[in-house]
Motif scaffolding. Structure first.
Motif, PDB file in Angstrom:
ATOM      1  N   MET A   1      52.143 113.778  29.408  1.00 53.26           N
ATOM      2  CA  MET A   1      52.160 113.512  30.833  1.00 53.26           C
ATOM      3  C   MET A   1      50.797 113.866  31.432  1.00 53.26           C
ATOM      4  N   ALA A   2      50.371 113.051  32.394  1.00 56.78           N
ATOM      5  CA  ALA A   2      49.085 113.266  33.046  1.00 56.78           C
ATOM      6  C   ALA A   2      49.125 114.537  33.890  1.00 56.78           C
ATOM      7  N   LYS A   3      47.974 115.168  34.034  1.00 57.46           N
ATOM      8  CA  LYS A   3      47.839 116.407  34.811  1.00 57.46           C
ATOM      9  C   LYS A   3      47.098 116.136  36.118  1.00 57.46           C
ATOM     10  N   ASN A   4      47.361 116.982  37.099  1.00 56.83           N
ATOM     11  CA  ASN A   4      46.632 116.897  38.358  1.00 56.83           C
ATOM     12  C   ASN A   4      45.470 117.885  38.355  1.00 56.83           C
ATOM     13  N   ILE A   5      44.691 117.889  39.420  1.00 52.01           N
ATOM     14  CA  ILE A   5      43.493 118.729  39.464  1.00 52.01           C
ATOM     15  C   ILE A   5      43.809 120.217  39.565  1.00 52.01           C
ATOM     16  N   LEU A   6      45.078 120.557  39.826  1.00 55.61           N
ATOM     17  CA  LEU A   6      45.482 121.957  39.881  1.00 55.61           C
ATOM     18  C   LEU A   6      46.040 122.447  38.550  1.00 55.61           C
ATOM     19  N   GLY A   7      46.140 121.533  37.558  1.00 52.22           N
ATOM     20  CA  GLY A   7      46.623 121.892  36.231  1.00 52.22           C
ATOM     21  C   GLY A   7      48.092 121.615  36.000  1.00 52.22           C
ATOM     22  N   GLY A   8      48.808 121.191  37.033  1.00 50.53           N
ATOM     23  CA  GLY A   8      50.219 120.851  36.892  1.00 50.53           C
ATOM     24  C   GLY A   8      50.414 119.392  36.551  1.00 50.53           C
ATOM     25  N   ASP A   9      51.679 118.991  36.447  1.00 55.07           N
ATOM     26  CA  ASP A   9      51.980 117.582  36.202  1.00 55.07           C
ATOM     27  C   ASP A   9      51.577 116.756  37.413  1.00 55.07           C
ATOM     28  N   LEU A  10      51.040 115.574  37.146  1.00 59.50           N
ATOM     29  CA  LEU A  10      50.639 114.650  38.207  1.00 59.50           C
ATOM     30  C   LEU A  10      51.894 114.139  38.912  1.00 59.50           C
ATOM     31  N   ILE A  11      51.982 114.366  40.221  1.00 55.58           N
ATOM     32  CA  ILE A  11      53.132 113.878  40.983  1.00 55.58           C
ATOM     33  C   ILE A  11      52.780 112.542  41.636  1.00 55.58           C
ATOM     34  N   ALA A  12      53.792 111.870  42.149  1.00 53.14           N
ATOM     35  CA  ALA A  12      53.578 110.582  42.812  1.00 53.14           C
ATOM     36  C   ALA A  12      52.744 110.765  44.077  1.00 53.14           C
ATOM     37  N   CYS A  13      51.880 109.824  44.304  1.00 51.08           N
ATOM     38  CA  CYS A  13      51.077 109.772  45.526  1.00 51.08           C
ATOM     39  C   CYS A  13      51.865 109.018  46.592  1.00 51.08           C
ATOM     40  N   SER A  14      52.373 107.838  46.246  1.00 54.20           N
ATOM     41  CA  SER A  14      53.161 107.043  47.184  1.00 54.20           C
ATOM     42  C   SER A  14      53.925 105.949  46.439  1.00 54.20           C
ATOM     43  N   THR A  15      55.158 105.754  46.863  1.00 50.62           N
ATOM     44  CA  THR A  15      55.927 104.608  46.368  1.00 50.62           C
ATOM     45  C   THR A  15      56.222 103.631  47.502  1.00 50.62           C
ATOM     46  N   ASP A  16      55.845 104.002  48.733  1.00 50.85           N
ATOM     47  CA  ASP A  16      55.991 103.115  49.883  1.00 50.85           C
ATOM     48  C   ASP A  16      54.850 103.375  50.841  1.00 50.85           C
ATOM     49  N   PRO A  17      53.722 102.684  50.709  1.00 49.00           N
ATOM     50  CA  PRO A  17      53.533 101.552  49.801  1.00 49.00           C
ATOM     51  C   PRO A  17      53.339 102.006  48.346  1.00 49.00           C
ATOM     52  N   MET A  18      53.694 101.119  47.433  1.00 46.13           N
ATOM     53  CA  MET A  18      53.515 101.401  46.008  1.00 46.13           C
ATOM     54  C   MET A  18      52.022 101.379  45.699  1.00 46.13           C
ATOM     55  N   THR A  19      51.577 102.415  45.026  1.00 46.34           N
ATOM     56  CA  THR A  19      50.156 102.568  44.760  1.00 46.34           C
ATOM     57  C   THR A  19      49.902 102.865  43.292  1.00 46.34           C
ATOM     58  N   GLY A  20      48.640 103.033  42.950  1.00 41.79           N
ATOM     59  CA  GLY A  20      48.223 103.378  41.592  1.00 41.79           C
ATOM     60  C   GLY A  20      47.789 102.171  40.793  1.00 41.79           C
ATOM     61  N   PHE A  21      46.922 102.407  39.848  1.00 46.67           N
ATOM     62  CA  PHE A  21      46.443 101.332  38.968  1.00 46.67           C
ATOM     63  C   PHE A  21      47.602 100.633  38.277  1.00 46.67           C
ATOM     64  N   PHE A  22      48.612 101.411  37.908  1.00 49.05           N
ATOM     65  CA  PHE A  22      49.776 100.858  37.215  1.00 49.05           C
ATOM     66  C   PHE A  22      50.874 100.439  38.192  1.00 49.05           C
ATOM     67  N   ARG A  23      50.648 100.629  39.501  1.00 48.89           N
ATOM     68  CA  ARG A  23      51.639 100.369  40.549  1.00 48.89           C
ATOM     69  C   ARG A  23      52.964 101.064  40.222  1.00 48.89           C
ATOM     70  N   ASN A  24      52.824 102.350  39.872  1.00 52.27           N
ATOM     71  CA  ASN A  24      53.994 103.182  39.593  1.00 52.27           C
ATOM     72  C   ASN A  24      54.063 104.374  40.552  1.00 52.27           C
ATOM     73  N   GLY A  25      53.189 104.368  41.565  1.00 46.23           N
ATOM     74  CA  GLY A  25      53.180 105.434  42.557  1.00 46.23           C
ATOM     75  C   GLY A  25      52.255 106.592  42.239  1.00 46.23           C
ATOM     76  N   LYS A  26      51.724 106.620  41.017  1.00 50.76           N
ATOM     77  CA  LYS A  26      50.874 107.742  40.594  1.00 50.76           C
ATOM     78  C   LYS A  26      49.417 107.303  40.432  1.00 50.76           C
ATOM     79  N   CYS A  27      48.515 108.265  40.650  1.00 53.23           N
ATOM     80  CA  CYS A  27      47.078 108.017  40.493  1.00 53.23           C
ATOM     81  C   CYS A  27      46.671 108.280  39.048  1.00 53.23           C
TER      82      CYS A  27
END
Length: 118
Positions: free
Chosen positions: A1-27
């Motif tokens: 699983m991808a990590k965030n800049i704080l060292g934890g698991d990367l959480i969703a940025c937004s699902t409304d609007p749907m975002t991310g390179f993969f359009r899964n809500g995560k950066c």
């Protein structure tokens, strides 16, 4: 699983609007993501105007690509280079740290990003 800049698991940025390179809500990212859509930001009217002036209109809907357009208050996985450009111009939007990909730390120090924390 991808990590965030704080060292934890990367959480969703937004699902409304749907975002991310993969359009899964995560950066999240991988080599094919040449724009590095890795930094989760909070849209403001000022930043949207700045981005449009730089040639990337994020406000106007583009239905053929399933893009509804962004408005102030939306979260979005922004290209890292655009955030740096906005920062250098004094227009950087706030950052959601838990939703920003750890790879960003290769380019920007954590302490600096914390100054822009939502």
């Amino acid at each position: 699983m991808a990590k965030n800049i704080l060292g934890g698991d990367l959480i969703a940025c937004s699902t409304d609007p749907m975002t991310g390179f993969f359009r899964n809500g995560k950066c999240d990212t991988r080599a094919e993501d040449q724009g590095m859509h890795t930094i989760c930001v909070l849209m403001t009217a000022e930043f949207l105007e700045f981005s449009a002036a730089c040639g990337n209109d994020l406000s106007t809907p583009n239905p053929e690509y399933g893009f509804q357009g962004l408005k102030p208050g939306d979260y979005w996985c922004l290209c890292l280079s655009r955030w740096i450009q906005a920062h250098d111009a004094g227009m950087a939007p706030k950052v959601r740290l838990e939703a920003t990909h750890a790879s960003v730390l290769e380019f920007i120090e954590l302490a600096h990003l914390q100054e822009y924390a939502v």
